[in-house]
Design a protein around this motif. Structure first.
Motif, mmCIF file in Angstrom:
data_model
loop_
_atom_site.group_PDB
_atom_site.id
_atom_site.type_symbol
_atom_site.label_atom_id
_atom_site.label_comp_id
_atom_site.label_asym_id
_atom_site.label_seq_id
_atom_site.Cartn_x
_atom_site.Cartn_y
_atom_site.Cartn_z
ATOM 1 N N GLU A 228 0.827 -1.200 0.000
ATOM 2 C CA GLU A 228 0.000 0.000 0.000
ATOM 3 C C GLU A 228 0.868 1.260 0.000
ATOM 4 O O GLU A 228 0.520 2.270 -0.622
ATOM 5 C CB GLU A 228 -0.929 -0.017 1.214
ATOM 6 C CG GLU A 228 -1.975 -1.117 1.157
ATOM 7 C CD GLU A 228 -2.694 -1.312 2.482
ATOM 8 O OE1 GLU A 228 -3.849 -1.788 2.465
ATOM 9 O OE2 GLU A 228 -2.103 -1.012 3.538
ATOM 10 N N SER A 231 2.014 1.970 -3.539
ATOM 11 C CA SER A 231 0.933 2.590 -4.309
ATOM 12 C C SER A 231 0.752 4.048 -3.922
ATOM 13 O O SER A 231 0.561 4.923 -4.784
ATOM 14 C CB SER A 231 -0.379 1.825 -4.091
ATOM 15 O OG SER A 231 -0.279 0.501 -4.553
ATOM 16 N N TRP A 234 3.555 6.158 -5.351
ATOM 17 C CA TRP A 234 3.375 6.308 -6.799
ATOM 18 C C TRP A 234 2.306 7.356 -7.089
ATOM 19 O O TRP A 234 2.474 8.229 -7.939
ATOM 20 C CB TRP A 234 3.005 4.958 -7.404
ATOM 21 C CG TRP A 234 3.232 4.857 -8.890
ATOM 22 C CD1 TRP A 234 3.370 5.887 -9.775
ATOM 23 C CD2 TRP A 234 3.358 3.660 -9.643
ATOM 24 N NE1 TRP A 234 3.568 5.408 -11.040
ATOM 25 C CE2 TRP A 234 3.566 4.035 -10.998
ATOM 26 C CE3 TRP A 234 3.289 2.310 -9.329
ATOM 27 C CZ2 TRP A 234 3.713 3.093 -12.022
ATOM 28 C CZ3 TRP A 234 3.447 1.376 -10.348
ATOM 29 C CH2 TRP A 234 3.654 1.757 -11.676
ATOM 30 N N LEU A 235 1.205 7.285 -6.363
ATOM 31 C CA LEU A 235 0.137 8.267 -6.540
ATOM 32 C C LEU A 235 0.610 9.681 -6.250
ATOM 33 O O LEU A 235 0.215 10.647 -6.920
ATOM 34 C CB LEU A 235 -1.038 7.925 -5.621
ATOM 35 C CG LEU A 235 -1.923 6.747 -6.033
ATOM 36 C CD1 LEU A 235 -2.830 6.336 -4.881
ATOM 37 C CD2 LEU A 235 -2.761 7.105 -7.254
ATOM 38 N N SER A 264 3.265 10.131 -12.015
ATOM 39 C CA SER A 264 1.837 10.147 -11.710
ATOM 40 C C SER A 264 1.250 11.493 -12.105
ATOM 41 O O SER A 264 1.887 12.533 -11.907
ATOM 42 C CB SER A 264 1.611 9.890 -10.221
ATOM 43 O OG SER A 264 0.254 10.077 -9.874
ATOM 44 N N VAL A 317 -3.743 -0.211 -6.614
ATOM 45 C CA VAL A 317 -3.969 1.214 -6.366
ATOM 46 C C VAL A 317 -5.434 1.476 -6.041
ATOM 47 O O VAL A 317 -5.754 2.269 -5.142
ATOM 48 C CB VAL A 317 -3.520 2.043 -7.583
ATOM 49 C CG1 VAL A 317 -3.933 3.504 -7.424
ATOM 50 C CG2 VAL A 317 -2.010 1.947 -7.762
ATOM 51 N N VAL A 365 -8.437 4.880 -12.481
ATOM 52 C CA VAL A 365 -6.989 4.690 -12.532
ATOM 53 C C VAL A 365 -6.599 4.061 -13.865
ATOM 54 O O VAL A 365 -7.152 3.024 -14.263
ATOM 55 C CB VAL A 365 -6.506 3.790 -11.377
ATOM 56 C CG1 VAL A 365 -4.991 3.586 -11.457
ATOM 57 C CG2 VAL A 365 -6.903 4.381 -10.033
#
Length: 384
Positions: A228, A231, A234-235, A264, A317, A365
């Motif tokens: 998590e 993710s 990355w976001l 991103s 994600v 996404v």
């Protein structure tokens, strides 16, 4: 002329006399790490790790009074000034914080709220270094981290080195935390550490990174695991490197991917009564492990691998976003901040009710990866 000569003489005296208020290095106690815990009566308990003058870095720990490269002092109090005064009385030298690497905060204190521990203590005192990292210690007391007889260097220095090296851990400084806390449309996050599994054996005392702490209104409300955390980073466009293990369809095995470049982008669509978001994730990676019958040198089979990895990332994600929206109800990514940047007028109407808006916001996404299969071995060793 006499006035000029007098002024020159005064200047010469000042220069030759040196700085009257300077602090000699022998009069300073260099604080390398701080741990903040909370007592049963609600008071704060602060522990400082102080470098021993003349000790060789990495010569061993000095926790709990052992000889080594550092020693610890502790004090409790109800506010920062009270604690600092008590700590200073325990040191024959002036406490000096400009070399501090990390501030550790116990999970228990973070869940109660860290505003009284941080905002006043670290923002108003100019002796504090805003590039100092802050970490939450999962379970136990934060001071246990400083007490570790770690086999390498001092724990605070090793924590910083690890965060800077890996590129897939949340590394938040005091400055980062304060900016996020004061910014529109985003809740701050903090990296998490956990004590190792061998606390009784001094030769095996270790710590490990354990994900991310999700905060809301300056209180810890939940923890994210390693997947998590990847993710989330990355976001937030903060991921430097990352590893993904992806199961292939029809039980064909698993593929291990090493991400070496990610980006991103969040696109905001404002409607009359709500907003929609489209997240576009891009990245480049290399196949590092092929536990399947697929040949990574074959373009058609590489296309299957690419699609499987993209689907796996998208699902991972989306699960994180669902957790942030429905379970924690905290905009840790900064979707509200994107609204504020792209449409300040719309943000004015949404700001007061953003908690409810974020929980129900539509977020799609899209993932586009470039996966390279070339390496020392072009396909699995089991491939015929």
């Amino acid at each position: 002329m006499r006035v000029l000569k007098g002024a020159l003489l005064f200047l010469v005296v000042c220069i030759l006399g040196g700085c009257w208020d300077r602090m000699e290095i022998n009069d300073l106690a260099f604080v390398t790490g701080t741990a903040l815990d909370v007592q049963e009566d609600g008071s704060l308990f602060c522990t400082l790790q102080i470098a021993i003058p003349g000790s060789k870095e990495g010569s061993g720990g000095g926790g709990k009074g052992d000889s080594g490269s550092f020693y610890l002092i502790s004090a409790k109090g109800n506010n920062g000034n009270e604690i600092h005064q008590a700590l200073q009385k325990k040191s024959s030298r002036q406490l000096f914080y400009s070399h501090r690497s990390v501030v550790f905060i116990s999970e228990r204190l973070a869940r109660q709220g860290i505003n009284k521990a941080l905002l006043d203590v670290f923002t108003h005192d100019p002796r504090n270094r805003l590039k100092t990292y802050m970490m939450i210690v999962k379970g136990g007391d934060a001071r246990q981290i400083l007490e570790l007889n770690y086999p390498l260097k001092q724990v605070p220095l090793e924590v910083v080195n690890e965060m800077q090296r890996t590129g897939d851990e949340v590394a938040v400084t005091l400055r980062d935390f304060f900016i996020a806390n004061q910014s529109e449309g985003i809740q701050p996050v903090v990296g998490v550490l956990e004590l190792g599994d061998h606390l009784t054996d001094k030769k095996e005392q270790i710590f490990k990174a354990e994900g991310t702490g999700i905060l809301k209104d300056l209180k810890l409300i939940g923890l994210l695991d390693e997947k998590e955390t990847l993710s989330l980073m990355w976001l937030m466009n903060n991921l430097k490197y990352g590893r993904i293990s992806t199961p292939l369809p029809e039980d064909q095995g698993k593929i291990g991917i090493m991400l070496n470049h990610t980006t991103s982008k969040i696109v905001t669509h404002a409607d009359k009564n709500a907003v929609r978001f489209n997240v576009m994730l891009e990245g480049t990676g290399t196949v590092e492990e092929n536990n399947s019958s697929l040949d990574v040198s074959d373009s058609a089979q590489m296309a299957m691998i690419k699609q499987a990895v993209e689907n796996s990332v998208r699902k991972q994600v989306e699960q994180l976003l669902l957790k942030l929206q429905k379970k924690y109800k905290a905009d840790s990514v900064g979707f509200g901040q994107e609204v504020y940047k792209s449409n300040p007028g719309k943000w004015k109407t949404l700001k007061k009710e953003w908690d409810a808006q974020f929980q129900n916001a539509s977020i799609t996404v899209d993932v586009d990866l470039t996966v390279n299969g070339a390496g020392m071995v072009h396909s699995t060793l089991q491939h015929e």
